[in-house]
Design an enzyme around this catalytic site. Structure first.
Site, PDB file in Angstrom:
ATOM      1  N   SER A  62       0.828  -1.207   0.000  1.00  0.00           N
ATOM      2  CA  SER A  62       0.000   0.000   0.000  1.00  0.00           C
ATOM      3  C   SER A  62       0.855   1.247   0.000  1.00  0.00           C
ATOM      4  O   SER A  62       1.996   1.250   0.472  1.00  0.00           O
ATOM      5  CB  SER A  62      -0.924   0.015   1.222  1.00  0.00           C
ATOM      6  OG  SER A  62      -1.648  -1.181   1.297  1.00  0.00           O
TER       7      SER A  62
HETATM    8  N1  SAM Z   1      -0.622  -4.318   4.023  1.00  0.00           N
HETATM    9  C1  SAM Z   1       0.105  -4.747   2.866  1.00  0.00           C
HETATM   10  C2  SAM Z   1       1.452  -4.102   2.787  1.00  0.00           C
HETATM   11  O1  SAM Z   1       1.780  -3.273   3.598  1.00  0.00           O
HETATM   12  O2  SAM Z   1       2.174  -4.501   1.881  1.00  0.00           O
HETATM   13  C3  SAM Z   1      -0.628  -4.519   1.575  1.00  0.00           C
HETATM   14  C4  SAM Z   1      -1.723  -5.424   1.384  1.00  0.00           C
HETATM   15  S1  SAM Z   1      -2.316  -5.646  -0.215  1.00  0.00           S
HETATM   16  C5  SAM Z   1      -2.965  -4.096  -0.650  1.00  0.00           C
HETATM   17  C6  SAM Z   1      -3.708  -6.661   0.141  1.00  0.00           C
HETATM   18  C7  SAM Z   1      -3.359  -8.056   0.579  1.00  0.00           C
HETATM   19  O3  SAM Z   1      -4.545  -8.659   1.066  1.00  0.00           O
HETATM   20  C8  SAM Z   1      -2.887  -8.919  -0.553  1.00  0.00           C
HETATM   21  O4  SAM Z   1      -1.623  -9.429  -0.248  1.00  0.00           O
HETATM   22  C9  SAM Z   1      -3.913 -10.042  -0.635  1.00  0.00           C
HETATM   23  O5  SAM Z   1      -3.385 -11.281  -1.011  1.00  0.00           O
HETATM   24  C10 SAM Z   1      -4.459 -10.040   0.770  1.00  0.00           C
HETATM   25  N2  SAM Z   1      -5.795 -10.628   0.959  1.00  0.00           N
HETATM   26  C11 SAM Z   1      -6.911 -10.518   0.191  1.00  0.00           C
HETATM   27  N3  SAM Z   1      -7.927 -11.184   0.749  1.00  0.00           N
HETATM   28  C12 SAM Z   1      -7.450 -11.734   1.908  1.00  0.00           C
HETATM   29  C13 SAM Z   1      -8.045 -12.514   2.939  1.00  0.00           C
HETATM   30  N4  SAM Z   1      -9.323 -12.898   2.910  1.00  0.00           N
HETATM   31  N5  SAM Z   1      -7.254 -12.880   3.969  1.00  0.00           N
HETATM   32  C14 SAM Z   1      -5.960 -12.497   4.037  1.00  0.00           C
HETATM   33  N6  SAM Z   1      -5.364 -11.759   3.094  1.00  0.00           N
HETATM   34  C15 SAM Z   1      -6.094 -11.383   2.043  1.00  0.00           C
END
Ligand code: SAM
Length: 660
Positions: A62
């Site tokens: 993000s």
């Molecule tokens: N917080 C992260 C960072 O600092 O890099 C960025 C996160 S990214 C925008 C969103 C993440 O949510 C992705 O890696 C995706 O695989 C994960 N994701 C989506 N649905 C999910 C779920 N139900 N449980 C856990 N992770 C999930």
């Protein structure tokens, strides 16, 4: 590794501090976590740009500003236990770990979780646990949490996450359709109550899981499930947020999510239903008291509303010739529900400086109803046949009137056309008299410019209004919109308004037969075009009950029974949910919104209700979730309580607007 500490400082100055991130804990933590350690090898030099970078598996790290904003708004404190959903690169969890006592983070991609875990170990961040799995069900064994941050966009707020919040804890989560979500902050106020705040528009990758989307294409789960798909009404049941009693502060609080908007438009499905007025009053009270709204703009004649405005804002009494709201449809404003709201405004304003007092204003074409009454009076004396035509035409001042027999009866007579000149002249005279009467009332909102505008266009207005055809609809709604803008401008850049008008004025006309078949527009559409998501359009509806309405224009008020809503209508779907009164916020229930998009019948009752020809007279096709951003439902409703002579109060000063 190259030293990027200066780039990190620049990121803090330009992406965080300048954009309003003030929280010391957040700034300090972001100063110590090396973001370059969380991007793909070779991308280190871009680590401090304010953008989301790819981390593989179609996922992103993000933007720094969003990471900071979410942590700040989640109010993470030293000593807290925090849950993060969507570990991704691990960067946000690392920042959190520099503030909180312990961070639990869940990632559905095992590959990403593994690399993130390795990064935490390399940096010796020991207070982070990473787990591979579906974060939509939370991490119950580790809860309750002081804060939960979700880093992926969800179709709705997962129930399990709310349940794992500690009392006073905050959940920050993007909710809405795949292309744009609202960032919401949910605070647990008690075991069963939650407060919500809208932090603005954002765009995240989809949250995929049991209580999120089905897959990367962000298909609603319902469509893909092996279980039988729920019916529309079942989906409504689970999306419905039940409404408390009108005088319970929790009623107004439910609408806090819309408090950041510039214009909140509140509709009604009839002009004579008590619940619609009381709900609008409860929402408006909250917006005025807590959120800085100072304009209440209603679908009423300006001069009558101006008398109320003088009363509620404790201003000098500008003497009007007639008492307020004395013409058909009298019950629309002279009712107990409005009177109680007016008294509340006056009392609240009494404790405020004059410049902060909330005003009450009429949006309609200047003195529209007064002018119609004058037209009818004139025609009754000079040409009764033309008067009958005029009554029928004013009865059709509603865009949904489809009844073919009405067109026949409303056909033009020679006398009708002949009277035009005299009638327009009468209306002009009336306008001049009223402007004269209003002069000296200290009403700077109806200033000289607005007066001149009114007089200059009066001739055209009254001519179009006399014929009461489709042109009069567009002219009227454009006028309402211009008056609203005039009010907002008069109160400055930061001013905010609540509008009360019928669903047919407020629900975006482009998604109803008005727009698609007849090129009619309305104030809701104009507000969306002008204010984008700074305007929120909220419709109201009912299934059955009783309503105050007339059978013809100028007729007496009757209490009529509302027929049960028709099979195939939106009203029937909402009724079948089995929930008696609720709010549906379409932005939070993308799958339901999607399923309701295809146009269905929708019922419109105005000041006239003709149950005998209900299907033709009162139903039209529309796409409800496109028309409105949210919908308020009362399954069974009651008529407004009109004020009669018994409401005259001895000794009450003549400024009191309802005094007879
Ligand atoms: N917080 C992260 C960072 O600092 O890099 C960025 C996160 S990214 C925008 C969103 C993440 O949510 C992705 O890696 C995706 O695989 C994960 N994701 C989506 N649905 C999910 C779920 N139900 N449980 C856990 N992770 C999930």
């Amino acid at each position: 590794m190259i030293d990027l500490s200066r780039a990190r400082e620049r990121m803090i100055a330009s992406h965080l501090s300048r954009r309003g991130i003030r929280n010391d804990h957040v700034v300090k933590a972001m100063r110590v976590v090396p973001r370059e350690a969380f991007v793909e090898p070779g991308f280190e030099e871009f680590a401090y740009e304010d953008s989301a970078l790819s981390i593989g598996h179609g996922q992103t790290i993000s933007q720094p500003y969003i990471v900071a904003l979410m942590i700040e708004r989640a109010e993470v404190q030293p000593g807290d236990t925090v849950l993060e959903i969507g570990t991704g690169s691990g960067y946000a969890a690392a920042v959190l770990s520099r503030i909180a006592a312990h961070v639990y983070t869940i990632e559905r991609h095992a590959g990403l979780a593994k690399i993130a875990g390795q990064r935490f170990a390399d940096l010796r961040y020991k207070n982070i646990d990473v787990r591979v799995g579906d974060g939509t069900t939370g991490w119950p064994e580790a809860g309750p949490f002081d804060a939960i941050l979700v880093a992926a966009g969800s179709p709705e707020i997962p129930y399990a996450l709310k349940q794992q919040l500690d009392l006073g804890g905050h959940l920050v989560i993007p909710v809405g359709p795949p292309d744009e979500q609202r960032l919401l902050k949910v605070t647990r106020v008690s075991a069963t109550t939650f407060k919500e705040q809208d932090l603005g528009g954002v765009r995240f990758v989809p949250l995929i899981g049991e209580y999120g989307w089905h897959d990367e294409r962000a298909e609603p789960r319902a469509k893909q499930s092996l279980r039988p798909a729920p019916t529309l009404s079942e989906m409504v049941t689970s999306a419905a947020e039940p409404l408390p009693a009108f005088d319970d502060p929790a009623f107004g609080r439910l609408f806090d999510r819309f408090a950041g908007r510039r214009v909140v438009l509140l509709g009604e499905a009839s002009h004579g239903t008590s619940e619609f007025y009381r709900a609008r009053a409860a929402i408006t009270r909250r917006l005025i008291e807590e959120h800085g709204f100072t304009i209440v703009a209603v679908e009423a004649d300006w001069p009558d509303a101006a008398a109320i405005d003088r009363y509620v804002r404790h201003r000098a009494s500008g003497m009007l010739q007639d008492a307020t709201f004395q013409r058909f449809p009298v019950w629309m404003w002279r009712n107990r529900e409005v009177m109680e709201f007016v008294e509340w405004m006056r009392e609240l304003n009494g404790s405020r400086e004059a410049s902060d007092r909330a005003g009450f204003h009429g949006l309609d074409i200047y003195n529209m109803r007064g002018s119609i009454a004058a037209v009818l009076r004139y025609l009754d004396q000079t040409d009764p046949q033309a008067a009958a035509v005029a009554r029928e035409r004013y009865g059709c001042l509603t865009p949904w009137q489809n009844e073919p027999s009405t067109y026949g009866r409303a056909a033009m007579t020679a006398g009708f056309r002949k009277c035009e000149k005299a009638v327009v002249e009468q209306c002009r005279e009336l306008l001049e008299k009223q402007l004269e009467a209003g002069r000296g009332s200290g009403d700077e909102l109806l200033d000289a410019v607005q007066n001149a505008r009114l007089v200059a266009s009066a001739e055209r207005y009254y001519r179009i209004m006399y014929y009461a055809g489709p042109d009069s609809w567009n002219m009227r709604d454009s006028h309402m919109f211009e008056t609203l803008e005039h009010l907002l401008n008069a109160r400055g850049d930061q001013s905010k308004a609540v509008v009360w008008a019928h669903n047919s004025h407020i629900g975006d006309a482009r998604h109803t037969e008005m727009g698609t078949a007849r090129e009619e527009l309305n104030i809701g559409q104009l507000c969306r075009e002008r204010y984008g998501d700074q305007a929120v359009l909220i419709g109201f509806g009912t299934h059955s009950g009783r309503v105050a309405a007339a059978s013809d224009w100028d007729g007496d008020m009757e209490v009529k029974t509302i027929r049960a809503s028709l099979e195939g209508s939106y009203e029937r779907v909402l009724h079948d949910s089995g929930v008696a009164r609720f709010l549906i916020d379409f932005a939070r229930h993308a799958p339901l919104r999607e399923c309701l998009l295809k146009p269905m019948l929708e019922r419109f009752i105005g000041v006239i209700y003709r149950p005998e020809t209900e299907r033709l007279s009162h139903y039209a096709h529309a796409s409800l979730p496109r028309q409105f951003d949210a919908f308020v439902w009362f399954d069974e409703t009651n008529p407004v309580e009109p004020l009669g002579p018994e409401h005259t109060r001895a000794g009450v000063p003549d400024t009191f607007p309802f005094g007879l």
